[in-house]
Design a protein around this motif. Structure first.
Motif, PDB file in Angstrom:
ATOM      1  N   TYR A  50     -54.898 -70.581-120.537  1.00 15.20           N
ATOM      2  CA  TYR A  50     -54.734 -69.133-120.615  1.00 15.20           C
ATOM      3  C   TYR A  50     -53.384 -68.738-121.187  1.00 15.20           C
ATOM      4  CZ  TYR A  50     -58.808 -68.555-117.589  1.00 15.20           C
ATOM      5  OH  TYR A  50     -60.058 -68.568-117.064  1.00 15.20           O
ATOM      6  N   LEU A  98     -61.285 -63.059-121.208  1.00 14.05           N
ATOM      7  CA  LEU A  98     -62.530 -63.762-121.503  1.00 14.05           C
ATOM      8  C   LEU A  98     -63.709 -62.970-120.979  1.00 14.05           C
ATOM      9  CD1 LEU A  98     -61.705 -67.471-120.781  1.00 14.05           C
ATOM     10  CD2 LEU A  98     -62.614 -66.536-122.906  1.00 14.05           C
TER      11      LEU A  98
ATOM     12  N   ASP B  31     -73.378 -61.002-118.267  1.00 13.29           N
ATOM     13  CA  ASP B  31     -73.259 -59.634-118.769  1.00 13.29           C
ATOM     14  C   ASP B  31     -72.754 -59.553-120.204  1.00 13.29           C
ATOM     15  OD1 ASP B  31     -70.199 -58.955-116.827  1.00 13.29           O
ATOM     16  OD2 ASP B  31     -70.689 -60.449-118.345  1.00 13.29           O
ATOM     17  N   TYR B  32     -72.588 -60.685-120.834  1.00 12.43           N
ATOM     18  CA  TYR B  32     -72.119 -60.671-122.225  1.00 12.43           C
ATOM     19  C   TYR B  32     -72.723 -61.866-122.920  1.00 12.43           C
ATOM     20  CZ  TYR B  32     -68.769 -60.789-126.122  1.00 12.43           C
ATOM     21  OH  TYR B  32     -68.187 -60.798-127.364  1.00 12.43           O
ATOM     22  N   ILE B  34     -73.548 -63.884-126.812  1.00 15.59           N
ATOM     23  CA  ILE B  34     -73.082 -64.038-128.189  1.00 15.59           C
ATOM     24  C   ILE B  34     -74.022 -64.992-128.929  1.00 15.59           C
ATOM     25  CG2 ILE B  34     -71.148 -64.761-129.654  1.00 15.59           C
ATOM     26  CD1 ILE B  34     -69.374 -64.535-127.118  1.00 15.59           C
ATOM     27  N   PRO B  44     -68.695 -73.435-135.220  1.00 17.09           N
ATOM     28  CA  PRO B  44     -69.521 -72.241-134.969  1.00 17.09           C
ATOM     29  C   PRO B  44     -68.812 -70.971-135.418  1.00 17.09           C
ATOM     30  CG  PRO B  44     -69.442 -73.670-133.030  1.00 17.09           C
ATOM     31  CD  PRO B  44     -68.420 -74.186-133.984  1.00 17.09           C
ATOM     32  N   ASN B  93     -72.051 -65.273-120.849  1.00 16.62           N
ATOM     33  CA  ASN B  93     -70.821 -65.172-120.055  1.00 16.62           C
ATOM     34  C   ASN B  93     -71.135 -64.392-118.794  1.00 16.62           C
ATOM     35  OD1 ASN B  93     -68.049 -65.130-122.282  1.00 16.62           O
ATOM     36  ND2 ASN B  93     -70.142 -65.474-122.902  1.00 16.62           N
ATOM     37  N   GLY B  95     -68.413 -64.028-116.352  1.00 18.43           N
ATOM     38  CA  GLY B  95     -67.139 -63.790-115.682  1.00 18.43           C
ATOM     39  C   GLY B  95     -66.002 -63.950-116.652  1.00 18.43           C
ATOM     40  N   SER B  96     -64.797 -63.869-116.140  1.00 20.52           N
ATOM     41  CA  SER B  96     -63.617 -63.914-116.987  1.00 20.52           C
ATOM     42  C   SER B  96     -63.013 -65.308-117.078  1.00 20.52           C
ATOM     43  CB  SER B  96     -62.574 -62.925-116.477  1.00 20.52           C
ATOM     44  OG  SER B  96     -62.243 -63.244-115.139  1.00 20.52           O
ATOM     45  N   SER B  97     -63.708 -66.312-116.616  1.00 21.00           N
ATOM     46  CA  SER B  97     -63.210 -67.671-116.719  1.00 21.00           C
ATOM     47  C   SER B  97     -63.987 -68.423-117.794  1.00 21.00           C
ATOM     48  CB  SER B  97     -63.363 -68.397-115.385  1.00 21.00           C
ATOM     49  OG  SER B  97     -63.143 -69.780-115.550  1.00 21.00           O
ATOM     50  N   ALA B  98     -63.302 -69.323-118.468  1.00 24.70           N
ATOM     51  CA  ALA B  98     -63.969 -70.124-119.493  1.00 24.70           C
ATOM     52  C   ALA B  98     -65.046 -71.000-118.902  1.00 24.70           C
ATOM     53  CB  ALA B  98     -62.951 -70.989-120.230  1.00 24.70           C
ATOM     54  N   SER B  99     -64.962 -71.284-117.624  1.00 23.81           N
ATOM     55  CA  SER B  99     -65.986 -72.093-116.977  1.00 23.81           C
ATOM     56  C   SER B  99     -67.253 -71.292-116.723  1.00 23.81           C
ATOM     57  CB  SER B  99     -65.451 -72.661-115.660  1.00 23.81           C
ATOM     58  OG  SER B  99     -65.104 -71.615-114.775  1.00 23.81           O
ATOM     59  N   ILE B 101     -68.897 -69.657-119.112  1.00 23.65           N
ATOM     60  CA  ILE B 101     -69.553 -69.512-120.411  1.00 23.65           C
ATOM     61  C   ILE B 101     -70.446 -70.731-120.583  1.00 23.65           C
ATOM     62  CG2 ILE B 101     -69.251 -69.297-122.904  1.00 23.65           C
ATOM     63  CD1 ILE B 101     -66.371 -68.369-122.351  1.00 23.65           C
ATOM     64  N   PHE B 103     -73.231 -72.535-123.317  1.00 22.60           N
ATOM     65  CA  PHE B 103     -73.784 -72.520-124.668  1.00 22.60           C
ATOM     66  C   PHE B 103     -75.147 -73.209-124.674  1.00 22.60           C
ATOM     67  CE2 PHE B 103     -70.080 -71.149-127.070  1.00 22.60           C
ATOM     68  CZ  PHE B 103     -69.042 -71.418-126.193  1.00 22.60           C
ATOM     69  N   GLY B 104     -76.073 -72.659-125.413  1.00 26.99           N
ATOM     70  CA  GLY B 104     -77.336 -73.333-125.626  1.00 26.99           C
ATOM     71  C   GLY B 104     -77.176 -74.486-126.599  1.00 26.99           C
TER      72      GLY B 104
END
Lengths: 114, 113
Positions: A50, A98, B31-32, B34, B44, B93, B95-99, B101, B103-104
């Motif tokens: 971050y 994010l 909630d998001y 892409i 990508p 996505n 939440g606000s953490s990269a964990s 997210i 991907f298919g």
């Protein structure tokens, strides 16, 4: 346009070697990520950061470490490379926060461990 | 566990026709969303996104549809061109953490002349 640059497109290393993959972004993004991409599995998160000097483990951190000494640079380190780490490695960056914006990806490093 | 999947791993479309690529997601808290396009030898690229308070979003030749009732996402490409050949995958996505997210694994779109 955001540019995420990975230093090597192709890399061949031997088992047991310490391997460094470098990534630089030019848009002052706070967030940076390392993924590996394997056929049929989708992108899997290794580590993310971050902010400078901050790092968080992703889903598959075992055998990897990272370094973020400067905001624009995020390095992935394979401490002692093994054949199961042969993969495509993708670096990405994004603006905070994010969950509200997309990630910008580099073109990947295809790493082969012999 | 939570997963993002695709109904079809490959799709072959006649040049000029419309393409529809589907994606199922299982986390109702997402909630998001892409869509990314990945051409051979490249990373990508962002195509279009949509938030959960919308059902449809249009871009240039692309439309994303979100059906929250059945947890389904689709990407429509109008008048498919040879340059559209790539792997397309969705990401969700929650939440606000990269964990948070996922991907298919992707659908490969090939264009018949």
């Amino acid at each position: 346009d955001v540019k995420v640059t990975q230093s090597s497109r192709y890399l061949v290393k031997r088992t047991g070697e310490k391997v460094f993959l470098e990534c630089v972004q030019d848009m002052d993004h706070e967030n940076m990520f390392w993924y590996r991409q394997d056929p049929g599995l989708g992108l899997r998160l290794i580590y993310f950061s971050y902010d400078v000097k901050m790092k968080e483990k992703g889903d598959i951190p075992e055998g990897y470490s990272v370094s973020r000494e400067k905001k624009e640079r995020f390095s992935l380190i394979l401490e002692s490379a093994s054949t199961n780490q042969t993969s495509m490695y993708l670096c990405a960056s994004s603006l905070a926060p994010l969950g509200t914006s997309s990630q910008h990806f580099g073109d990947g490093t295809r790493l082969s461990i012999l | 566990g939570e997963s993002v999947g695709l109904h079809l791993p490959t799709l072959s479309v006649q040049e000029g026709d419309n393409s529809i690529i589907n994606c199922a997601y299982s986390n109702s808290a997402s909630d998001y969303f892409i869509w990314y396009k990945q051409e051979s030898g490249k990373g990508p690229q962002f195509i279009i996104d949509i938030r959960s308070n919308m059902d449809k979003r249009q871009g240039q030749r692309v439309t994303v549809l979100l059906n929250k009732t059945v947890k389904h996402l689709s990407l429509q490409i109008a008048a498919t061109q040879p340059g559209d050949s790539a792997v397309y995958f969705c990401a969700e996505n929650w939440g606000s953490s990269a964990s948070k997210i996922i991907f298919g694994s992707g659908t490969r779109l090939s264009i018949r002349p």
